[in-house]
Design an enzyme around this catalytic site. Structure first.
Site, PDB file in Angstrom:
ATOM      1  N   ARG A 101       0.938  -0.988   0.135  1.00 51.21           N
ATOM      2  CA  ARG A 101      -0.121  -0.218   0.124  1.00 51.21           C
ATOM      3  C   ARG A 101       0.920   1.110  -0.089  1.00 51.21           C
ATOM      4  NH1 ARG A 101      -5.306   1.554   3.527  1.00 51.21           N
ATOM      5  NH2 ARG A 101      -5.933   0.246   1.920  1.00 51.21           N
ATOM      6  N   HIS A 128      -7.438   1.140  -6.317  1.00 52.87           N
ATOM      7  CA  HIS A 128      -7.555  -0.042  -5.237  1.00 52.87           C
ATOM      8  C   HIS A 128      -8.396  -1.264  -5.588  1.00 52.87           C
ATOM      9  CE1 HIS A 128      -8.043  -1.014  -1.139  1.00 52.87           C
ATOM     10  NE2 HIS A 128      -8.754  -0.111  -0.821  1.00 52.87           N
ATOM     11  N   GLN A 131     -10.169  -3.913  -3.283  1.00 53.51           N
ATOM     12  CA  GLN A 131     -11.469  -3.307  -2.792  1.00 53.51           C
ATOM     13  C   GLN A 131     -12.652  -3.395  -3.635  1.00 53.51           C
ATOM     14  OE1 GLN A 131     -12.094  -1.803   0.568  1.00 53.51           O
ATOM     15  NE2 GLN A 131     -13.886  -2.273  -0.253  1.00 53.51           N
ATOM     16  N   ASP A 219     -16.964   7.441  -1.174  1.00 55.05           N
ATOM     17  CA  ASP A 219     -15.737   7.240  -0.571  1.00 55.05           C
ATOM     18  C   ASP A 219     -15.566   8.572   0.257  1.00 55.05           C
ATOM     19  OD1 ASP A 219     -13.401   6.542   0.391  1.00 55.05           O
ATOM     20  OD2 ASP A 219     -12.444   6.466  -1.681  1.00 55.05           O
ATOM     21  N   CYS A 259     -16.258   1.863   0.958  1.00 49.86           N
ATOM     22  CA  CYS A 259     -15.093   0.911   1.111  1.00 49.86           C
ATOM     23  C   CYS A 259     -14.601   1.036   2.390  1.00 49.86           C
ATOM     24  CB  CYS A 259     -13.835   1.508   0.188  1.00 49.86           C
ATOM     25  SG  CYS A 259     -13.192   2.976   0.294  1.00 49.86           S
ATOM     26  N   ARG A 287     -13.445  -8.295   1.613  1.00 48.60           N
ATOM     27  CA  ARG A 287     -12.078  -8.190   1.563  1.00 48.60           C
ATOM     28  C   ARG A 287     -11.128  -9.455   1.795  1.00 48.60           C
ATOM     29  NH1 ARG A 287      -9.818  -3.027   1.568  1.00 48.60           N
ATOM     30  NH2 ARG A 287      -7.836  -3.877   0.887  1.00 48.60           N
TER      31      ARG A 287
END
Ligand code: CP
Ligand code: NVA
Length: 303
Positions: A101, A128, A131, A219, A259, A287
């Site tokens: 990440r 991402h 996700q 988000d 998310c 996830r």
């Protein structure tokens, strides 16, 4: 043998994406008990914070028989300027896969280029993908496996999540409507490639995106690294809060996804995230399952 990476959704073919989602569902139902990572180690490099990504990858590796190492950039030499390409070559001598990440997508590409083990994208400023795979699993749980009949709305920043949604629509052919304020466009190259397919629509009107949508998705307005822009973004995203009233303009079966972490009262109301249409906890759980399926494929030789 070619090393398989998961740096972005199009790294898998359409069939591989569907097979991975199917494996994730079988894992969730407890039908898959193999240990394809037995004796293997995943290095997890974090240069940004995480709750879900860190815990789900670590637990998932363990459940597949392997071991995960948490490497914060605060502690490893990367944080003191050791080049990514050196880190890649050294870690590849010890471990069987690397999840990272970080900020710059180029760093991820460099890690994959110089390393000799599979690399998985655990979020960059650009993308991402893990996700979005969990989100797709959640959509399939609600609406069945034929994703092409589902209308997805993205309301908010043209950020890493939005870009990965566009990649998913490009690969899997569902309708995606993106609403973002002027100046907050998704990545132009990713959008152009997907637009040719005709199923990705953009607007500056959140209501147009949500009308009749089966999945309403948002988000935070300021992503990690953009904290100093929070006040300006809060002004620019006025009208972009997903409220109960906005959810009612979705389709009858509409679900809400986020998310996480969420900022209640900014991009979503308390009533929506805690309400009957919210699937955010299933989404977070997924996830774990979908990343296990991704690791089984790229690190465990499954599929
Ligand atoms: N959604 C997500 O990636 O959460 P974390 O930042 O907690 O990993
Ligand atoms: N867009 C957000 C997602 C967090 C999981 C960020 O990059 O901070």
């Amino acid at each position: 043998m070619t090393v398989r990476h998961f740096l972005q959704i199009p790294d898998f073919s359409r069939q591989e994406l569907l097979d991975t989602l199917d494996l994730a569902a079988r894992m969730k139902r407890g039908e898959y008990t193999d240990q394809p990572l037995a004796g293997k180690t995943l290095a997890m490099i974090f240069t940004k914070s995480s709750t879900r990504t860190r815990v789900s990858f670590e637990v998932g590796t363990r459940q597949l028989g392997g071991h995960a190492l948490f490497l914060s950039s605060r502690d490893i030499q990367l944080g003191r300027g050791e080049p990514i390409r050196d880190t890649a070559r050294v870690l590849s001598r010890y471990v069987d896969g690397i999840m990272i990440r970080t900020f710059d997508q180029q760093d991820l590409v460099e890690l994959a280029t110089y390393g000799s083990v599979p690399v998985i994208n655990g979020l960059t400023d650009l993308l991402h993908p893990c996700q979005i795979m969990a989100d797709l699993q959640t959509i399939i749980e609600n609406f069945g496996p034929d994703l092409r009949g589902v209308k997805v709305a993205w309301v908010g920043d043209g950020n890493n999540m939005a870009n990965s949604w566009i990649n998913a629509a490009y690969m899997l052919g569902f309708e995606l409507r993106l609403a973002y304020p002027a100046g907050y466009e998704p990545n132009a190259e990713i959008l152009e490639r997907a637009r040719a397919g005709g199923n990705v629509i953009t607007t500056h009107d959140p209501r147009e995106a949500v009308a009749g949508a089966d999945v309403v998705n948002t988000d935070v307005w300021a992503s990690m690294g953009q904290e100093e822009e929070s006040a300006k973004r809060a002004r620019d995203f006025q009208g972009y809060c997903i409220s109960e009233e906005m959810m009612e303009t979705g389709s009858e079966r509409a679900i809400f996804l986020h998310c996480l972490p969420a900022h209640r009262g900014e991009e979503v109301t308390e009533g929506v995230i805690e309400g009957p249409r919210s699937r955010v906890w299933d989404e977070a759980e997924n996830r774990l399952h979908v990343q296990k399926a991704i690791m089984a494929r790229v690190m465990g030789g499954v599929g």
